[in-house]
Design a protein around this motif. Structure first.
Motif, PDB file in Angstrom:
ATOM      1  N   ASN A  54       0.802  -1.227   0.000  1.00 14.45           N
ATOM      2  CA  ASN A  54       0.000   0.000   0.000  1.00 14.45           C
ATOM      3  C   ASN A  54       0.832   1.273   0.000  1.00 14.45           C
ATOM      4  O   ASN A  54       0.282   2.362  -0.172  1.00 14.45           O
ATOM      5  N   GLY A  55       2.125   1.156   0.226  1.00 12.05           N
ATOM      6  CA  GLY A  55       2.996   2.320   0.241  1.00 12.05           C
ATOM      7  C   GLY A  55       2.925   3.126   1.521  1.00 12.05           C
ATOM      8  O   GLY A  55       3.580   4.151   1.645  1.00 12.05           O
ATOM      9  N   LYS A  56       2.127   2.661   2.473  1.00  6.97           N
ATOM     10  CA  LYS A  56       2.014   3.314   3.780  1.00  6.97           C
ATOM     11  C   LYS A  56       1.236   2.404   4.717  1.00  6.97           C
ATOM     12  O   LYS A  56       0.695   1.381   4.307  1.00  6.97           O
ATOM     13  N   VAL A  57       1.181   2.808   5.968  1.00  9.94           N
ATOM     14  CA  VAL A  57       0.425   2.055   6.971  1.00  9.94           C
ATOM     15  C   VAL A  57      -1.048   2.438   6.848  1.00  9.94           C
ATOM     16  O   VAL A  57      -1.413   3.594   7.044  1.00  9.94           O
ATOM     17  N   LEU A  58      -1.866   1.471   6.493  1.00 12.15           N
ATOM     18  CA  LEU A  58      -3.315   1.664   6.470  1.00 12.15           C
ATOM     19  C   LEU A  58      -3.869   0.934   7.686  1.00 12.15           C
ATOM     20  O   LEU A  58      -4.024  -0.290   7.661  1.00 12.15           O
ATOM     21  N   GLU A  59      -4.123   1.701   8.745  1.00 13.48           N
ATOM     22  CA  GLU A  59      -4.507   1.109  10.035  1.00 13.48           C
ATOM     23  C   GLU A  59      -5.653   0.123   9.928  1.00 13.48           C
ATOM     24  O   GLU A  59      -5.567  -1.002  10.429  1.00 13.48           O
ATOM     25  N   THR A  60      -6.744   0.560   9.318  1.00 11.38           N
ATOM     26  CA  THR A  60      -7.926  -0.305   9.285  1.00 11.38           C
ATOM     27  C   THR A  60      -7.660  -1.580   8.491  1.00 11.38           C
ATOM     28  O   THR A  60      -8.109  -2.656   8.881  1.00 11.38           O
ATOM     29  N   VAL A  61      -6.923  -1.477   7.412  1.00 14.41           N
ATOM     30  CA  VAL A  61      -6.596  -2.658   6.606  1.00 14.41           C
ATOM     31  C   VAL A  61      -5.763  -3.630   7.430  1.00 14.41           C
ATOM     32  O   VAL A  61      -6.037  -4.842   7.452  1.00 14.41           O
ATOM     33  N   ILE A  62      -4.762  -3.126   8.112  1.00 13.86           N
ATOM     34  CA  ILE A  62      -3.881  -3.985   8.914  1.00 13.86           C
ATOM     35  C   ILE A  62      -4.666  -4.646  10.048  1.00 13.86           C
ATOM     36  O   ILE A  62      -4.542  -5.852  10.274  1.00 13.86           O
ATOM     37  N   ILE A  63      -5.485  -3.881  10.734  1.00 10.87           N
ATOM     38  CA  ILE A  63      -6.249  -4.451  11.850  1.00 10.87           C
ATOM     39  C   ILE A  63      -7.256  -5.475  11.333  1.00 10.87           C
ATOM     40  O   ILE A  63      -7.330  -6.591  11.858  1.00 10.87           O
TER      41      ILE A  63
END
Length: 123
Positions: free
Chosen positions: A30-39
């Motif tokens: 994703n090129g960055k931390v996507l909080e909701t996706v990771i959780i």
């Protein structure tokens, strides 16, 4: 992403070290931390598995003790992310939710009920 969210993700990686490769892969993809996706895609499937198996009681107790701390946090961004990921996902399966409720603190239960209501679920 704010500092509280960074702390949340770090803590989840400590609880679930087996998810670290998927965590890093998500960031690279994703090129960055996507909080909701990771959780939703990385941490919650592991937590659901732990709840379904209910073998590692100590880890479940630690995770839900931390969730109670999060539930009592004043940070609006963290609370929003926590509610729309962790709490909503726990409510997706009533048998998983019943198991989770054994480990939840009072504030976490309150917020989970609120998350269900916000989705229009019957409680």
């Amino acid at each position: 992403m704010n500092q509280k969210s960074k702390e949340f993700l770090k803590k989840m990686l400590e609880f679930l070290p087996s998810t670290e490769a998927a965590y890093r892969e998500s960031i690279m993809f994703n090129g960055k931390v996507l909080e909701t996706v990771i959780i939703e895609d990385i941490f919650m499937p592991e937590i659901i598995r732990l709840l379904r198996e209910e073998k590692n009681i100590n880890l479940l107790e630690q995770i839900f003790k931390y969730f109670e701390e999060v539930s009592n946090d004043e940070d609006a961004h963290l609370m929003n992310v926590f509610s729309v990921t962790v709490l909503e996902i726990l409510g997706n399966d009533r048998s998983i939710l019943r198991t989770a409720q054994k480990y939840m603190g009072t504030k976490t239960i309150e917020l989970q009920i609120e998350a269900d209501r916000d989705l229009g679920r019957r409680i």
